[in-house]
Design an enzyme around this catalytic site. Structure first.
Site, PDB file in Angstrom:
ATOM      1  N   HIS A  30       0.997  -1.178  -0.094  1.00  0.00           N
ATOM      2  CA  HIS A  30      -0.027  -0.090   0.104  1.00  0.00           C
ATOM      3  C   HIS A  30       0.971   1.165   0.008  1.00  0.00           C
ATOM      4  CE1 HIS A  30      -4.214  -1.800   1.471  1.00  0.00           C
ATOM      5  NE2 HIS A  30      -3.661  -2.399   0.712  1.00  0.00           N
ATOM      6  N   TYR A  80      -9.266   5.591   7.309  1.00  0.00           N
ATOM      7  CA  TYR A  80      -9.488   5.961   8.609  1.00  0.00           C
ATOM      8  C   TYR A  80     -10.627   7.161   8.685  1.00  0.00           C
ATOM      9  CZ  TYR A  80      -5.150   3.501   9.903  1.00  0.00           C
ATOM     10  OH  TYR A  80      -4.159   2.627  10.207  1.00  0.00           O
ATOM     11  N   PRO A 131      -4.214   0.529  18.750  1.00  0.00           N
ATOM     12  CA  PRO A 131      -3.918  -0.050  17.208  1.00  0.00           C
ATOM     13  C   PRO A 131      -3.864   0.954  16.125  1.00  0.00           C
ATOM     14  CG  PRO A 131      -5.803  -0.717  18.255  1.00  0.00           C
ATOM     15  CD  PRO A 131      -5.396  -0.274  19.303  1.00  0.00           C
ATOM     16  N   LYS A 135       0.844  -0.295  14.971  1.00  0.00           N
ATOM     17  CA  LYS A 135       2.250  -0.482  15.228  1.00  0.00           C
ATOM     18  C   LYS A 135       2.911  -1.480  16.168  1.00  0.00           C
ATOM     19  CE  LYS A 135       3.741   3.004  13.111  1.00  0.00           C
ATOM     20  NZ  LYS A 135       4.377   2.784  12.026  1.00  0.00           N
ATOM     21  N   TYR A 147       3.850   6.454   9.846  1.00  0.00           N
ATOM     22  CA  TYR A 147       3.210   5.413   9.729  1.00  0.00           C
ATOM     23  C   TYR A 147       3.971   4.250   8.734  1.00  0.00           C
ATOM     24  CZ  TYR A 147      -1.129   3.000   8.270  1.00  0.00           C
ATOM     25  OH  TYR A 147      -2.211   1.918   8.536  1.00  0.00           O
TER      26      TYR A 147
HETATM   27  C1  LIG Z   1      -6.993  -8.772  20.136  1.00  0.00           C
HETATM   28  C2  LIG Z   1      -5.834  -8.082  19.614  1.00  0.00           C
HETATM   29  C3  LIG Z   1      -5.974  -7.080  18.518  1.00  0.00           C
HETATM   30  C4  LIG Z   1      -5.096  -6.655  17.915  1.00  0.00           C
HETATM   31  N1  LIG Z   1      -5.035  -5.706  16.849  1.00  0.00           N
HETATM   32  C5  LIG Z   1      -3.972  -5.169  16.307  1.00  0.00           C
HETATM   33  C6  LIG Z   1      -4.226  -4.432  15.186  1.00  0.00           C
HETATM   34  O1  LIG Z   1      -5.041  -4.393  14.647  1.00  0.00           O
HETATM   35  N2  LIG Z   1      -2.922  -3.761  14.787  1.00  0.00           N
HETATM   36  C7  LIG Z   1      -1.864  -3.658  15.307  1.00  0.00           C
HETATM   37  O2  LIG Z   1      -1.154  -3.205  15.104  1.00  0.00           O
HETATM   38  N3  LIG Z   1      -1.709  -4.374  16.624  1.00  0.00           N
HETATM   39  C8  LIG Z   1      -2.738  -5.103  17.051  1.00  0.00           C
HETATM   40  N4  LIG Z   1      -2.609  -5.860  18.174  1.00  0.00           N
HETATM   41  C9  LIG Z   1      -1.261  -5.961  18.549  1.00  0.00           C
HETATM   42  C10 LIG Z   1      -0.248  -6.799  18.325  1.00  0.00           C
HETATM   43  O3  LIG Z   1      -1.172  -7.986  17.714  1.00  0.00           O
HETATM   44  C11 LIG Z   1       0.715  -7.087  19.392  1.00  0.00           C
HETATM   45  O4  LIG Z   1       1.602  -5.992  19.297  1.00  0.00           O
HETATM   46  C12 LIG Z   1       1.668  -8.396  18.698  1.00  0.00           C
HETATM   47  O5  LIG Z   1       0.983  -9.355  18.983  1.00  0.00           O
HETATM   48  C13 LIG Z   1       2.837  -8.155  19.864  1.00  0.00           C
HETATM   49  O6  LIG Z   1       3.757  -9.533  19.655  1.00  0.00           O
HETATM   50  P1  LIG Z   1       4.287 -10.093  20.819  1.00  0.00           P
HETATM   51  O7  LIG Z   1       5.118 -11.184  20.307  1.00  0.00           O
HETATM   52  O8  LIG Z   1       5.079  -9.204  21.670  1.00  0.00           O
HETATM   53  O9  LIG Z   1       3.074 -10.592  21.870  1.00  0.00           O
HETATM   54  P2  LIG Z   1       1.954 -11.698  21.473  1.00  0.00           P
HETATM   55  O10 LIG Z   1       1.815 -11.716  20.054  1.00  0.00           O
HETATM   56  O11 LIG Z   1       1.158 -11.609  22.631  1.00  0.00           O
HETATM   57  O12 LIG Z   1       2.714 -13.156  21.836  1.00  0.00           O
HETATM   58  C14 LIG Z   1       2.817 -13.425  23.150  1.00  0.00           C
HETATM   59  C15 LIG Z   1       2.929 -14.963  23.295  1.00  0.00           C
HETATM   60  O13 LIG Z   1       3.230 -15.499  24.418  1.00  0.00           O
HETATM   61  C16 LIG Z   1       2.516 -16.428  24.684  1.00  0.00           C
HETATM   62  N5  LIG Z   1       2.534 -16.406  26.301  1.00  0.00           N
HETATM   63  C17 LIG Z   1       1.536 -15.888  27.029  1.00  0.00           C
HETATM   64  N6  LIG Z   1       1.808 -15.885  28.422  1.00  0.00           N
HETATM   65  C18 LIG Z   1       2.691 -17.134  28.612  1.00  0.00           C
HETATM   66  C19 LIG Z   1       3.270 -17.896  29.402  1.00  0.00           C
HETATM   67  N7  LIG Z   1       3.027 -17.845  30.818  1.00  0.00           N
HETATM   68  N8  LIG Z   1       4.022 -18.846  29.176  1.00  0.00           N
HETATM   69  C20 LIG Z   1       4.566 -19.093  27.739  1.00  0.00           C
HETATM   70  N9  LIG Z   1       4.090 -18.190  26.808  1.00  0.00           N
HETATM   71  C21 LIG Z   1       2.988 -17.431  27.176  1.00  0.00           C
HETATM   72  C22 LIG Z   1       0.977 -16.081  24.025  1.00  0.00           C
HETATM   73  O14 LIG Z   1       0.390 -17.466  23.842  1.00  0.00           O
HETATM   74  C23 LIG Z   1       1.589 -15.553  22.813  1.00  0.00           C
HETATM   75  O15 LIG Z   1       1.845 -16.530  21.894  1.00  0.00           O
HETATM   76  C24 LIG Z   1      -3.661  -6.538  18.815  1.00  0.00           C
HETATM   77  C25 LIG Z   1      -3.504  -7.193  19.910  1.00  0.00           C
HETATM   78  C26 LIG Z   1      -4.701  -8.031  20.407  1.00  0.00           C
HETATM   79  C27 LIG Z   1      -4.615  -8.561  21.642  1.00  0.00           C
END
Ligand SMILES: Cc1cc2nc3c(=O)[nH]c(=O)nc-3n(C[C@H](O)[C@H](O)[C@H](O)COP(=O)(O)OP(=O)(O)OC[C@H]3O[C@@H](n4cnc5c(N)ncnc54)[C@H](O)[C@@H]3O)c2cc1C
Length: 396
Positions: A75, A204, A296, A300, A388
Protein backbone atom coordinates in the site's frame (compact mmCIF):
# COMPACT_ATOMS: atom_id res chain seq x y z
CA UNK A 1 12.21 -33.92 35.82
CA UNK A 2 13.65 -33.06 32.40
CA UNK A 3 16.68 -30.78 32.35
CA UNK A 4 17.64 -28.89 29.20
CA UNK A 5 20.21 -26.29 28.33
CA UNK A 6 20.31 -23.57 25.68
CA UNK A 7 21.93 -20.16 25.22
CA UNK A 8 18.78 -18.02 25.12
CA UNK A 9 15.50 -19.21 26.66
CA UNK A 10 12.51 -17.45 25.11
CA UNK A 11 9.06 -17.30 26.70
CA UNK A 12 6.31 -16.82 24.08
CA UNK A 13 5.91 -17.73 20.40
CA UNK A 14 4.32 -14.52 19.16
CA UNK A 15 6.05 -12.32 16.58
CA UNK A 16 8.66 -11.15 19.15
CA UNK A 17 9.73 -14.58 20.43
CA UNK A 18 9.67 -16.28 17.04
CA UNK A 19 11.55 -13.55 15.20
CA UNK A 20 14.14 -13.35 17.98
CA UNK A 21 14.77 -17.11 17.70
CA UNK A 22 15.07 -16.73 13.92
CA UNK A 23 17.58 -13.85 14.13
CA UNK A 24 19.64 -15.70 16.76
CA UNK A 25 19.69 -18.84 14.62
CA UNK A 26 21.08 -16.81 11.69
CA UNK A 27 24.04 -15.78 13.87
CA UNK A 28 24.63 -19.28 15.24
CA UNK A 29 23.09 -18.67 18.69
CA UNK A 30 20.88 -21.42 20.10
CA UNK A 31 17.45 -20.66 21.50
CA UNK A 32 14.48 -22.64 22.77
CA UNK A 33 10.96 -21.18 22.84
CA UNK A 34 8.46 -22.12 25.55
CA UNK A 35 4.87 -21.27 24.53
CA UNK A 36 1.66 -21.66 26.54
CA UNK A 37 -0.70 -22.26 23.59
CA UNK A 38 -0.81 -24.88 20.82
CA UNK A 39 0.82 -24.41 17.41
CA UNK A 40 -2.61 -24.23 15.79
CA UNK A 41 -3.79 -21.58 18.25
CA UNK A 42 -0.85 -19.23 17.64
CA UNK A 43 -1.06 -19.76 13.88
CA UNK A 44 -4.74 -18.82 13.78
CA UNK A 45 -4.80 -15.94 16.27
CA UNK A 46 -6.15 -12.92 14.34
CA UNK A 47 -4.46 -9.68 15.35
CA UNK A 48 -2.41 -7.03 13.53
CA UNK A 49 -1.87 -6.83 9.78
CA UNK A 50 0.20 -3.84 8.64
CA UNK A 51 3.98 -4.15 8.26
CA UNK A 52 6.24 -1.11 8.15
CA UNK A 53 8.67 -0.78 5.25
CA UNK A 54 11.67 -1.55 7.48
CA UNK A 55 10.00 -4.63 8.93
CA UNK A 56 9.11 -5.90 5.44
CA UNK A 57 12.74 -5.37 4.39
CA UNK A 58 13.97 -7.18 7.51
CA UNK A 59 11.75 -10.21 6.83
CA UNK A 60 13.02 -10.34 3.24
CA UNK A 61 16.71 -9.86 4.22
CA UNK A 62 16.48 -12.64 6.79
CA UNK A 63 14.95 -15.11 4.33
CA UNK A 64 11.38 -15.39 5.54
CA UNK A 65 9.68 -12.85 3.27
CA UNK A 66 8.92 -15.08 0.28
CA UNK A 67 5.22 -15.72 0.95
CA UNK A 68 4.76 -12.15 2.17
CA UNK A 69 6.19 -10.84 -1.13
CA UNK A 70 3.70 -12.98 -3.06
CA UNK A 71 0.59 -12.61 -0.92
CA UNK A 72 1.12 -9.32 0.93
CA UNK A 73 -0.59 -6.22 -0.45
CA UNK A 74 1.72 -3.26 -0.97
CA UNK A 75 0.00 0.00 0.00
CA UNK A 76 1.42 3.36 -1.07
CA UNK A 77 -1.04 5.47 0.90
CA UNK A 78 -3.96 5.63 3.34
CA UNK A 79 -7.18 7.62 3.29
CA UNK A 80 -8.56 9.89 5.98
CA UNK A 81 -12.29 10.52 5.92
CA UNK A 82 -13.71 13.48 7.82
CA UNK A 83 -16.23 16.30 7.37
CA UNK A 84 -17.89 14.49 4.44
CA UNK A 85 -14.66 14.20 2.45
CA UNK A 86 -12.04 11.54 1.83
CA UNK A 87 -8.44 12.63 1.42
CA UNK A 88 -5.38 10.56 0.68
CA UNK A 89 -1.94 10.58 2.32
CA UNK A 90 0.41 9.56 -0.48
CA UNK A 91 3.44 7.70 0.91
CA UNK A 92 5.17 7.56 -2.50
CA UNK A 93 5.36 11.31 -2.53
CA UNK A 94 5.53 12.13 1.20
CA UNK A 95 7.67 9.24 2.50
CA UNK A 96 10.28 8.90 -0.23
CA UNK A 97 8.56 6.07 -2.06
CA UNK A 98 8.27 3.85 0.99
CA UNK A 99 5.16 1.73 1.52
CA UNK A 100 3.46 -0.54 4.04
CA UNK A 101 2.54 -4.18 3.43
CA UNK A 102 -0.80 -5.62 4.46
CA UNK A 103 0.00 -9.17 5.58
CA UNK A 104 -1.66 -10.74 8.60
CA UNK A 105 0.23 -11.23 11.83
CA UNK A 106 -0.84 -14.89 11.95
CA UNK A 107 0.68 -15.41 8.48
CA UNK A 108 3.98 -13.92 9.75
CA UNK A 109 3.70 -16.30 12.72
CA UNK A 110 3.09 -19.28 10.39
CA UNK A 111 6.14 -18.36 8.30
CA UNK A 112 8.31 -18.00 11.41
CA UNK A 113 7.12 -21.27 12.99
CA UNK A 114 7.80 -23.09 9.70
CA UNK A 115 11.28 -21.53 9.49
CA UNK A 116 12.07 -22.52 13.09
CA UNK A 117 10.90 -26.09 12.70
CA UNK A 118 12.52 -26.37 9.26
CA UNK A 119 15.86 -25.32 10.78
CA UNK A 120 15.58 -27.96 13.53
CA UNK A 121 14.78 -25.37 16.21
CA UNK A 122 12.79 -26.22 19.32
CA UNK A 123 9.43 -24.69 20.19
CA UNK A 124 7.71 -26.29 23.17
CA UNK A 125 3.99 -25.65 22.68
CA UNK A 126 1.29 -26.05 25.33
CA UNK A 127 3.67 -25.50 28.22
CA UNK A 128 1.88 -25.02 31.53
CA UNK A 129 2.76 -23.23 34.73
CA UNK A 130 5.74 -21.43 33.14
CA UNK A 131 8.12 -19.69 35.58
CA UNK A 132 11.18 -17.51 34.95
CA UNK A 133 13.73 -17.80 37.76
CA UNK A 134 17.38 -17.15 38.59
CA UNK A 135 17.74 -14.16 36.26
CA UNK A 136 18.84 -11.88 39.12
CA UNK A 137 22.03 -13.95 39.26
CA UNK A 138 24.15 -15.92 36.80
CA UNK A 139 21.88 -18.94 36.32
CA UNK A 140 18.56 -18.15 34.67
CA UNK A 141 16.13 -21.02 34.31
CA UNK A 142 12.68 -21.39 32.76
CA UNK A 143 10.58 -24.00 34.57
CA UNK A 144 7.42 -25.41 33.00
CA UNK A 145 5.22 -28.48 32.72
CA UNK A 146 4.86 -30.27 29.37
CA UNK A 147 3.52 -33.73 28.64
CA UNK A 148 2.61 -34.06 32.32
CA UNK A 149 6.22 -33.64 33.43
CA UNK A 150 8.01 -30.72 35.06
CA UNK A 151 11.02 -29.41 33.07
CA UNK A 152 13.89 -27.00 33.62
CA UNK A 153 15.46 -25.06 30.77
CA UNK A 154 18.80 -23.58 31.86
CA UNK A 155 20.10 -20.67 29.78
CA UNK A 156 22.45 -17.67 29.75
CA UNK A 157 19.65 -15.18 29.20
CA UNK A 158 15.84 -15.17 29.25
CA UNK A 159 13.83 -13.20 26.69
CA UNK A 160 10.36 -12.37 28.02
CA UNK A 161 8.31 -12.26 24.79
CA UNK A 162 5.10 -13.43 26.43
CA UNK A 163 2.80 -10.53 25.64
CA UNK A 164 0.84 -8.25 27.92
CA UNK A 165 -0.57 -11.03 30.14
CA UNK A 166 2.62 -13.08 30.36
CA UNK A 167 4.57 -14.05 33.46
CA UNK A 168 7.99 -12.51 32.75
CA UNK A 169 7.22 -8.89 33.58
CA UNK A 170 5.52 -9.86 36.83
CA UNK A 171 8.51 -12.06 37.80
CA UNK A 172 10.62 -8.91 38.18
CA UNK A 173 10.68 -7.68 41.81
CA UNK A 174 8.13 -5.03 42.57
CA UNK A 175 9.68 -1.59 42.62
CA UNK A 176 12.31 -2.36 39.96
CA UNK A 177 10.04 -1.23 37.11
CA UNK A 178 8.08 1.94 36.50
CA UNK A 179 4.93 1.79 34.39
CA UNK A 180 3.42 4.58 32.31
CA UNK A 181 -0.16 4.11 31.21
CA UNK A 182 -3.09 5.80 29.53
CA UNK A 183 -6.40 4.00 29.25
CA UNK A 184 -8.73 5.39 26.58
CA UNK A 185 -12.45 5.86 27.24
CA UNK A 186 -13.43 3.68 24.26
CA UNK A 187 -12.76 0.32 22.61
CA UNK A 188 -12.77 -1.07 19.06
CA UNK A 189 -15.38 -3.55 17.96
CA UNK A 190 -13.68 -5.41 15.10
CA UNK A 191 -14.99 -7.86 12.53
CA UNK A 192 -13.32 -10.08 10.00
CA UNK A 193 -15.67 -10.55 7.03
CA UNK A 194 -15.65 -12.56 3.84
CA UNK A 195 -16.16 -9.49 1.68
CA UNK A 196 -13.93 -7.85 -0.91
CA UNK A 197 -12.55 -4.61 0.61
CA UNK A 198 -14.51 -1.68 -0.83
CA UNK A 199 -11.33 0.38 -1.00
CA UNK A 200 -7.87 -0.67 -2.17
CA UNK A 201 -6.28 1.27 0.69
CA UNK A 202 -7.19 1.67 4.37
CA UNK A 203 -9.76 4.31 5.30
CA UNK A 204 -9.55 5.94 8.75
CA UNK A 205 -12.83 7.78 9.44
CA UNK A 206 -13.44 10.51 11.96
CA UNK A 207 -17.20 10.77 12.49
CA UNK A 208 -19.40 12.42 15.10
CA UNK A 209 -20.78 8.94 15.97
CA UNK A 210 -17.23 7.73 16.55
CA UNK A 211 -14.20 6.42 14.70
CA UNK A 212 -14.33 3.66 12.06
CA UNK A 213 -11.63 1.87 10.08
CA UNK A 214 -11.77 -0.04 6.85
CA UNK A 215 -8.84 -2.41 6.62
CA UNK A 216 -8.26 -5.74 4.93
CA UNK A 217 -6.29 -8.96 5.19
CA UNK A 218 -6.51 -10.07 1.54
CA UNK A 219 -8.41 -9.19 -1.67
CA UNK A 220 -11.39 -11.22 -0.35
CA UNK A 221 -11.26 -10.57 3.41
CA UNK A 222 -12.16 -7.24 5.02
CA UNK A 223 -11.16 -6.21 8.55
CA UNK A 224 -13.43 -3.46 9.86
CA UNK A 225 -13.70 -1.63 13.15
CA UNK A 226 -16.06 0.78 14.90
CA UNK A 227 -15.35 2.74 18.07
CA UNK A 228 -17.62 1.59 20.93
CA UNK A 229 -17.95 2.15 24.66
CA UNK A 230 -15.21 0.29 26.58
CA UNK A 231 -17.86 -1.64 28.55
CA UNK A 232 -19.91 -2.49 25.48
CA UNK A 233 -21.43 -5.97 25.33
CA UNK A 234 -20.85 -7.76 22.02
CA UNK A 235 -24.37 -9.19 22.34
CA UNK A 236 -25.71 -5.68 21.64
CA UNK A 237 -24.07 -5.75 18.22
CA UNK A 238 -25.73 -8.19 15.84
CA UNK A 239 -24.08 -8.23 12.40
CA UNK A 240 -26.75 -5.99 10.83
CA UNK A 241 -26.13 -3.26 13.37
CA UNK A 242 -22.36 -3.41 12.78
CA UNK A 243 -22.74 -3.10 9.00
CA UNK A 244 -25.22 -0.25 9.37
CA UNK A 245 -22.86 1.66 11.65
CA UNK A 246 -19.88 1.01 9.36
CA UNK A 247 -21.84 2.25 6.33
CA UNK A 248 -22.76 5.48 8.16
CA UNK A 249 -19.30 6.24 9.56
CA UNK A 250 -17.25 5.21 6.53
CA UNK A 251 -19.48 6.34 3.69
CA UNK A 252 -22.50 8.17 5.09
CA UNK A 253 -24.04 10.54 2.58
CA UNK A 254 -21.53 10.01 -0.23
CA UNK A 255 -23.32 7.21 -2.08
CA UNK A 256 -20.20 5.05 -1.60
CA UNK A 257 -21.05 1.66 -0.12
CA UNK A 258 -19.07 -0.92 1.77
CA UNK A 259 -19.18 -4.44 0.38
CA UNK A 260 -20.90 -6.63 2.97
CA UNK A 261 -20.42 -10.36 3.55
CA UNK A 262 -20.51 -13.11 6.18
CA UNK A 263 -18.86 -12.13 9.47
CA UNK A 264 -16.16 -14.70 10.26
CA UNK A 265 -15.07 -13.33 13.62
CA UNK A 266 -15.88 -10.44 15.90
CA UNK A 267 -14.49 -9.11 19.15
CA UNK A 268 -13.97 -6.03 21.29
CA UNK A 269 -10.43 -4.77 21.97
CA UNK A 270 -9.69 -2.31 24.79
CA UNK A 271 -7.48 0.64 23.92
CA UNK A 272 -4.52 1.63 26.03
CA UNK A 273 -1.00 2.98 25.87
CA UNK A 274 1.46 1.34 28.25
CA UNK A 275 5.24 1.34 28.71
CA UNK A 276 7.35 -0.29 31.37
CA UNK A 277 10.85 0.97 32.14
CA UNK A 278 13.46 -0.40 32.11
CA UNK A 279 12.84 -3.40 29.85
CA UNK A 280 15.47 -5.53 31.54
CA UNK A 281 16.35 -6.84 34.94
CA UNK A 282 19.48 -8.89 35.46
CA UNK A 283 19.51 -11.55 32.77
CA UNK A 284 15.85 -11.13 31.82
CA UNK A 285 14.96 -8.94 28.83
CA UNK A 286 11.37 -7.97 27.98
CA UNK A 287 10.39 -7.44 24.34
CA UNK A 288 7.18 -6.61 22.46
CA UNK A 289 3.81 -6.49 24.22
CA UNK A 290 5.43 -7.82 27.42
CA UNK A 291 7.01 -4.36 27.76
CA UNK A 292 4.60 -2.01 26.00
CA UNK A 293 1.16 -1.70 24.42
CA UNK A 294 0.01 0.81 21.82
CA UNK A 295 -3.55 1.55 20.74
CA UNK A 296 -3.95 -0.05 17.29
CA UNK A 297 -4.72 3.24 15.49
CA UNK A 298 -1.14 3.65 14.27
CA UNK A 299 -0.82 -0.08 13.27
CA UNK A 300 2.35 -0.39 15.32
CA UNK A 301 2.04 -3.29 17.84
CA UNK A 302 3.67 -6.05 15.81
CA UNK A 303 6.15 -3.66 14.18
CA UNK A 304 7.40 -2.51 17.56
CA UNK A 305 7.76 -6.11 18.77
CA UNK A 306 9.96 -6.86 15.73
CA UNK A 307 12.00 -3.68 16.28
CA UNK A 308 12.72 -4.65 19.92
CA UNK A 309 14.00 -8.12 19.12
CA UNK A 310 16.15 -6.78 16.31
CA UNK A 311 17.99 -4.73 18.96
CA UNK A 312 18.11 -7.66 21.40
CA UNK A 313 19.45 -10.11 18.80
CA UNK A 314 22.23 -7.69 17.85
CA UNK A 315 23.15 -7.17 21.51
CA UNK A 316 23.24 -10.93 22.15
CA UNK A 317 25.31 -11.44 19.00
CA UNK A 318 27.81 -8.84 20.24
CA UNK A 319 28.00 -10.64 23.61
CA UNK A 320 28.53 -14.11 22.16
CA UNK A 321 31.09 -12.90 19.59
CA UNK A 322 33.15 -10.58 21.79
CA UNK A 323 32.10 -11.17 25.41
CA UNK A 324 31.10 -7.51 25.64
CA UNK A 325 27.88 -6.64 27.48
CA UNK A 326 27.62 -2.92 26.63
CA UNK A 327 24.91 -3.47 24.01
CA UNK A 328 22.92 -5.67 26.35
CA UNK A 329 23.20 -3.02 29.05
CA UNK A 330 21.98 -0.40 26.57
CA UNK A 331 19.10 -2.61 25.31
CA UNK A 332 16.34 -0.87 27.23
CA UNK A 333 17.50 2.68 26.49
CA UNK A 334 18.00 1.86 22.79
CA UNK A 335 14.51 0.38 22.44
CA UNK A 336 12.77 3.05 24.49
CA UNK A 337 13.88 5.83 22.15
CA UNK A 338 11.85 4.23 19.36
CA UNK A 339 9.04 3.05 21.64
CA UNK A 340 8.25 6.51 22.96
CA UNK A 341 8.19 8.00 19.45
CA UNK A 342 5.83 5.24 18.38
CA UNK A 343 3.74 5.76 21.53
CA UNK A 344 3.48 9.44 20.64
CA UNK A 345 2.38 8.67 17.09
CA UNK A 346 -0.19 6.06 18.17
CA UNK A 347 -1.60 8.41 20.81
CA UNK A 348 -1.72 11.27 18.26
CA UNK A 349 -3.56 9.23 15.61
CA UNK A 350 -5.97 7.99 18.30
CA UNK A 351 -6.59 11.52 19.64
CA UNK A 352 -7.11 13.00 16.18
CA UNK A 353 -9.60 10.39 15.00
CA UNK A 354 -11.75 9.32 17.97
CA UNK A 355 -14.70 10.88 19.70
CA UNK A 356 -13.90 11.37 23.41
CA UNK A 357 -16.80 11.60 25.91
CA UNK A 358 -15.44 14.90 27.28
CA UNK A 359 -15.18 16.51 23.85
CA UNK A 360 -16.86 19.85 23.34
CA UNK A 361 -17.79 21.34 19.95
CA UNK A 362 -14.45 23.20 20.21
CA UNK A 363 -12.56 19.89 20.33
CA UNK A 364 -14.52 18.55 17.39
CA UNK A 365 -13.66 21.62 15.28
CA UNK A 366 -10.01 21.36 16.37
CA UNK A 367 -9.90 17.72 15.23
CA UNK A 368 -11.32 18.67 11.84
CA UNK A 369 -8.76 21.46 11.51
CA UNK A 370 -5.96 19.04 12.33
CA UNK A 371 -7.18 16.54 9.74
CA UNK A 372 -7.50 19.34 7.20
CA UNK A 373 -3.94 20.41 8.04
CA UNK A 374 -2.31 16.98 7.67
CA UNK A 375 -4.12 16.38 4.39
CA UNK A 376 -3.40 19.78 2.85
CA UNK A 377 0.06 20.73 4.13
CA UNK A 378 3.06 18.89 2.74
CA UNK A 379 4.84 19.09 6.07
CA UNK A 380 1.73 17.94 7.97
CA UNK A 381 1.22 15.00 5.61
CA UNK A 382 4.90 14.08 5.65
CA UNK A 383 4.98 13.72 9.44
CA UNK A 384 2.06 11.28 9.31
CA UNK A 385 3.52 9.39 6.34
CA UNK A 386 7.01 9.12 7.82
CA UNK A 387 5.71 7.64 11.06
CA UNK A 388 3.14 5.37 9.39
CA UNK A 389 5.64 3.69 7.05
CA UNK A 390 7.95 3.41 10.06
CA UNK A 391 10.82 5.48 11.44
CA UNK A 392 14.26 4.27 10.38
CA UNK A 393 16.11 1.86 12.66
CA UNK A 394 18.63 4.35 13.99
CA UNK A 395 20.41 2.35 16.70
CA UNK A 396 24.19 1.95 16.27
C1 LIG B 1 -7.05 -8.79 20.19
C2 LIG B 1 -5.86 -8.02 19.65
C3 LIG B 1 -5.95 -7.35 18.45
C4 LIG B 1 -4.86 -6.63 17.95
N1 LIG B 1 -5.00 -5.95 16.78
C5 LIG B 1 -3.97 -5.22 16.33
C6 LIG B 1 -4.08 -4.47 15.15
O1 LIG B 1 -5.12 -4.48 14.48
N2 LIG B 1 -3.01 -3.75 14.75
C7 LIG B 1 -1.84 -3.73 15.47
O2 LIG B 1 -0.88 -3.08 15.06
N3 LIG B 1 -1.71 -4.42 16.57
C8 LIG B 1 -2.74 -5.16 17.03
N4 LIG B 1 -2.60 -5.84 18.17
C9 LIG B 1 -1.29 -5.81 18.80
C10 LIG B 1 -0.32 -6.81 18.19
O3 LIG B 1 -1.00 -7.95 17.77
C11 LIG B 1 0.75 -7.11 19.23
O4 LIG B 1 1.45 -5.91 19.46
C12 LIG B 1 1.72 -8.24 18.86
O5 LIG B 1 1.05 -9.47 18.93
C13 LIG B 1 2.93 -8.23 19.80
O6 LIG B 1 3.69 -9.40 19.61
P1 LIG B 1 4.39 -10.11 20.85
O7 LIG B 1 5.14 -11.25 20.26
O8 LIG B 1 5.11 -9.11 21.66
O9 LIG B 1 3.20 -10.61 21.77
P2 LIG B 1 2.08 -11.72 21.50
O10 LIG B 1 1.73 -11.77 20.07
O11 LIG B 1 1.00 -11.45 22.49
O12 LIG B 1 2.80 -13.09 21.86
C14 LIG B 1 3.02 -13.49 23.17
C15 LIG B 1 3.06 -15.01 23.20
O13 LIG B 1 3.37 -15.44 24.52
C16 LIG B 1 2.49 -16.50 24.86
N5 LIG B 1 2.38 -16.52 26.32
C17 LIG B 1 1.63 -15.72 27.13
N6 LIG B 1 1.82 -16.06 28.41
C18 LIG B 1 2.67 -17.10 28.42
C19 LIG B 1 3.24 -17.88 29.45
N7 LIG B 1 2.93 -17.68 30.73
N8 LIG B 1 4.10 -18.86 29.11
C20 LIG B 1 4.43 -19.10 27.81
N9 LIG B 1 3.92 -18.38 26.80
C21 LIG B 1 3.05 -17.40 27.10
C22 LIG B 1 1.19 -16.16 24.16
O14 LIG B 1 0.37 -17.30 23.98
C23 LIG B 1 1.71 -15.63 22.84
O15 LIG B 1 1.90 -16.63 21.89
C24 LIG B 1 -3.66 -6.58 18.68
C25 LIG B 1 -3.55 -7.26 19.88
C26 LIG B 1 -4.64 -7.96 20.39
C27 LIG B 1 -4.51 -8.65 21.72
Amino acid sequence: MGKMRTQVGIVGAGPAGLFLAHLLHLTGIEAVIVEAKSRRYVEERIRAGVLEQGVRDLLVETGIGERMKLEGLLHHGINLRFGGEKRRIDFSDLADGQAVTVYSQHEVVKDLVAARIGAGGTIIFEAEDVRADGFEGQHPVIRFTAGGERHELFCDYIAGCDGSHGICRSSIPEGALTSFERVYPFAWLGILARAAPASEELIYAQHERGFALLSMRSPTISRLYVQVDPHEDLANWPDDRIWEELQIRLGGGTGWQLTEGPVLQKGITAMRSFVTEPMQYGRLFLAGDAAHIVPPTGAKGMNLAIADVRVLARALQSFYETGRTDRLEAYSATCLRRIWKVQRFSWWMTSMLHHFPEHTPFDHRRQLAELDYVTSSRVGGATLAENYVGLPFDDP
